[in-house]
Motif scaffolding. Structure first.
Motif, PDB file in Angstrom:
ATOM      1  N   VAL A 208       0.859  -1.180   0.000  1.00  0.00           N
ATOM      2  CA  VAL A 208       0.000   0.000   0.000  1.00  0.00           C
ATOM      3  C   VAL A 208       0.896   1.230   0.000  1.00  0.00           C
ATOM      4  O   VAL A 208       1.773   1.379   0.850  1.00  0.00           O
ATOM      5  N   ALA A 210      -0.384   4.610  -0.240  1.00  0.00           N
ATOM      6  CA  ALA A 210      -0.954   5.790   0.410  1.00  0.00           C
ATOM      7  C   ALA A 210      -2.414   5.541   0.759  1.00  0.00           C
ATOM      8  O   ALA A 210      -3.055   4.610   0.255  1.00  0.00           O
ATOM      9  N   ILE A 211      -2.928   6.394   1.632  1.00  0.00           N
ATOM     10  CA  ILE A 211      -4.346   6.408   1.985  1.00  0.00           C
ATOM     11  C   ILE A 211      -4.886   7.790   1.663  1.00  0.00           C
ATOM     12  O   ILE A 211      -4.382   8.802   2.168  1.00  0.00           O
ATOM     13  N   VAL A 218      -7.743   3.511  -0.684  1.00  0.00           N
ATOM     14  CA  VAL A 218      -6.378   3.043  -0.456  1.00  0.00           C
ATOM     15  C   VAL A 218      -5.690   2.961  -1.809  1.00  0.00           C
ATOM     16  O   VAL A 218      -6.241   2.392  -2.764  1.00  0.00           O
ATOM     17  N   LEU A 233      -5.793   0.088  10.094  1.00  0.00           N
ATOM     18  CA  LEU A 233      -4.348   0.043   9.913  1.00  0.00           C
ATOM     19  C   LEU A 233      -3.771  -0.922  10.935  1.00  0.00           C
ATOM     20  O   LEU A 233      -3.914  -0.728  12.140  1.00  0.00           O
ATOM     21  N   THR A 235      -0.371  -2.385  10.424  1.00  0.00           N
ATOM     22  CA  THR A 235       0.886  -2.601   9.696  1.00  0.00           C
ATOM     23  C   THR A 235       2.005  -3.145  10.565  1.00  0.00           C
ATOM     24  O   THR A 235       3.053  -3.538  10.047  1.00  0.00           O
ATOM     25  N   LEU A 369       2.514   5.124   6.384  1.00  0.00           N
ATOM     26  CA  LEU A 369       1.202   5.369   5.781  1.00  0.00           C
ATOM     27  C   LEU A 369       0.399   6.369   6.607  1.00  0.00           C
ATOM     28  O   LEU A 369      -0.242   7.274   6.063  1.00  0.00           O
ATOM     29  N   LYS A 372       1.817   9.960   6.213  1.00  0.00           N
ATOM     30  CA  LYS A 372       1.471  10.562   4.920  1.00  0.00           C
ATOM     31  C   LYS A 372      -0.004  10.914   4.846  1.00  0.00           C
ATOM     32  O   LYS A 372      -0.403  11.869   4.169  1.00  0.00           O
TER      33      LYS A 372
END
Length: 511
Positions: A208, A210-211, A218, A233, A235, A369, A372
């Motif tokens: 992935v 970016a969101i 996504v 999320l 991760t 992620l 950002k």
């Protein structure tokens, strides 16, 4: 490691037992045909459930009954006495349940009851049936997906994982599986058929990028986009990489994934000596596992005592002694400065030689992620009591989440497997709109040879360690206190007391 309790002796419950043999609050193991059954009495009610935990096979008769649940003594899984449902990780599979009948002053166990699935959550007023996307294929992500389907959610579930393997039982990677004492089929949390059967779209080796919180999408690394109604999320964390010269050689490894473990096992088959960098839980579990393979092991770490920061000096000295008794050689208050082939140079000038090097110097939460996307961060993703981030509809769970802990009164982030699983379960409920606060007491276990260490609570600092029992005799319970209040408890072979400590912490709140 799971054990077989099927040969335990006990009365034939189909033939009945005297009610007086099962006092109020009591537990008793008997048999129905070839199966072991646990009877639990609470007042006038008697429950009959499977006798062993569905996680690793712990004997529930040695556990703790709390209201209408029973908790496993080994790893604190929790089951509903009425339904057999695994209501709290690390267990996910339910226990079998049997019908119970009282005739006069005797109790009889009848037929095994059929399980009744929960009703779907879609279709009714106020019930969420949208698309849920889970980013991450570890403990929290799996637990969330499993719980969503168990709750009857009929909307789509997309699970995006950058790993090449489906969700695995990561604690086994440094313990029994690495030691060669567990089969490979123990490692996956579920087989491939589970995801298809439950309509969970698990996409492996998927990154992935970016969101987009404004559009609710996504963005994948390949440029494709997928929309979500709720996003989790999960991760996790990634190992801290060694940056000294020579750290990129093929016999230098970190341990996080199933692929990492498989590579280490392959090299361990021919290795005669190994160096473990780091005296953390993972590092020392790896040391114990490699010793089980008769490999010479040296541990290099900068601290004075192993695991002193978490467990204190007394337990740190014990753990060092335990490993030394099993042949591990420690080089504490040392750091590595370079690796030249099979030679590792230490800052002290000493050179160690090893065929295999495993680096266990910590992990970092994967926050890229979230950063950002503009989510609120503070050494982790900030979430509220419902595990929702600063952006509505986006939740976070596991190693990345920093949540308001009702037990310490502080915002904490904890890198424990069971915590991640339980947070995934709570996040699932809240994505469905149930508004359940995350209040579980943190728990982890560590295994060193034949010595299990259980730890409940969270103590980043303490001013007193009260020791009950004898640490050297592997028969102890330690209470970590601050201003007279117990924040955490570590124990060896005091399983029931560990469960009771967990229950006491649950019933207390920071004042």
């Amino acid at each position: 490691m799971a054990q077989d309790h099927s040969k335990s002796n006990g009365p034939d419950l189909a033939q009945g037992i005297a009610l007086s043999d099962l006092p109020d609050g009591g537990k008793l193991v008997g048999r129905c045909g070839d199966e072991q059954v646990l009877l639990v009495r609470r007042g006038t009610e008697v429950f009959a459930i499977g006798a062993t935990c569905t996680h690793y096979g712990g004997p529930l008769v040695d556990g703790l009954v709390v209201e209408d649940t029973v908790r496993c003594p080994w790893h604190h899984a929790c089951f509903d006495l009425r339904t057999g449902e695994a209501v709290r990780a690390p267990a996910f599979n339910p226990l079998a349940c049997w019908s119970v009948e009282q005739r006069g002053d005797r109790i009889f166990v009848g037929e095994k009851r059929k399980r009744v699935a929960k009703k779907p959550t879609s279709g009714g007023a106020g019930q969420f049936a949208g698309k849920i996307v889970i980013v991450g294929g570890g403990a929290a992500g799996f637990a969330a997906a499993e719980r969503l389907r168990r709750e009857g959610h009929q909307g789509s579930i997309l699970m995006l994982s950058d790993d090449e393997a489906p969700p695995v039982d990561r604690p086994n990677l440094s313990k029994d599986y690495l030691a060669g004492k567990a089969p490979s089929d123990w490692v996956p949390l579920r087989g491939a058929s589970f995801y298809a059967k439950n309509d969970i779209d698990l996409r492996l080796k998927t990154n992935v990028a970016a969101i987009d919180v404004r559009s609710g999408e996504v963005v994948l690394a390949d440029g494709n986009q997928t929309a979500y109604d709720r996003l989790l999320l999960a991760t996790g964390a990634e190992p801290v990489r060694l940056t000294i010269p020579g750290a990129d050689q093929p016999h230098v490894h970190t341990l996080r994934s199933f692929a990492d473990c498989s590579t280490i096992i392959d090299q361990a088959k021919t290795a005669r000596s190994a160096i473990v960098l780091g005296a953390s839980f993972i590092g020392l579990e790896v040391a114990a596992s490699l010793r089980a393979r008769d490999i010479e092991v040296h541990v290099v770490a900068p601290e004075e005592r192993p695991m002193e920061r978490v467990l204190g000096p007394q337990m740190g000295d014990f753990i060092r002694s335990l490993h030394e008794q099993n042949g591990v050689v420690f080089h504490l208050e040392h750091t590595a400065t370079g690796i030249d082939g099979t030679n590792m140079q230490l800052g002290s000038g000493l050179t160690l030689t090893a065929d295999l090097i495993v680096v266990g110097i910590g992990v970092r939460p994967r926050l890229g992620l979230a950063e950002k996307a503009g989510l609120s961060l503070d050494r982790g993703i900030m979430v509220d009591s419902f595990l929702e981030t600063s952006v509505p509809g986006i939740f976070a769970a596991g190693d990345i989440a920093r949540w308001p802990d009702p037990h310490t009164g502080e915002n904490i982030r904890v890198e424990h497997w069971v915590v991640a699983e339980r947070q995934g379960q709570t996040a699932a409920l809240n994505m469905l709109g149930q508004r359940e606060k995350y209040t579980a007491v943190p728990f982890f276990w560590s295994q060193h040879y034949d010595v299990p260490i259980n730890y409940v609570g969270h103590a980043e600092r303490w001013d007193e360690i009260a020791v009950e029992g004898d640490i050297a005799a592997k028969d102890c319970l330690l209470r970590y206190k601050h201003k007279g209040r117990t924040l955490a408890v570590a124990s060896i072979f005091h399983d029931l007391e560990s469960l009771k400590a967990e229950m006491e912490m649950e019933r207390q709140r920071a004042t």
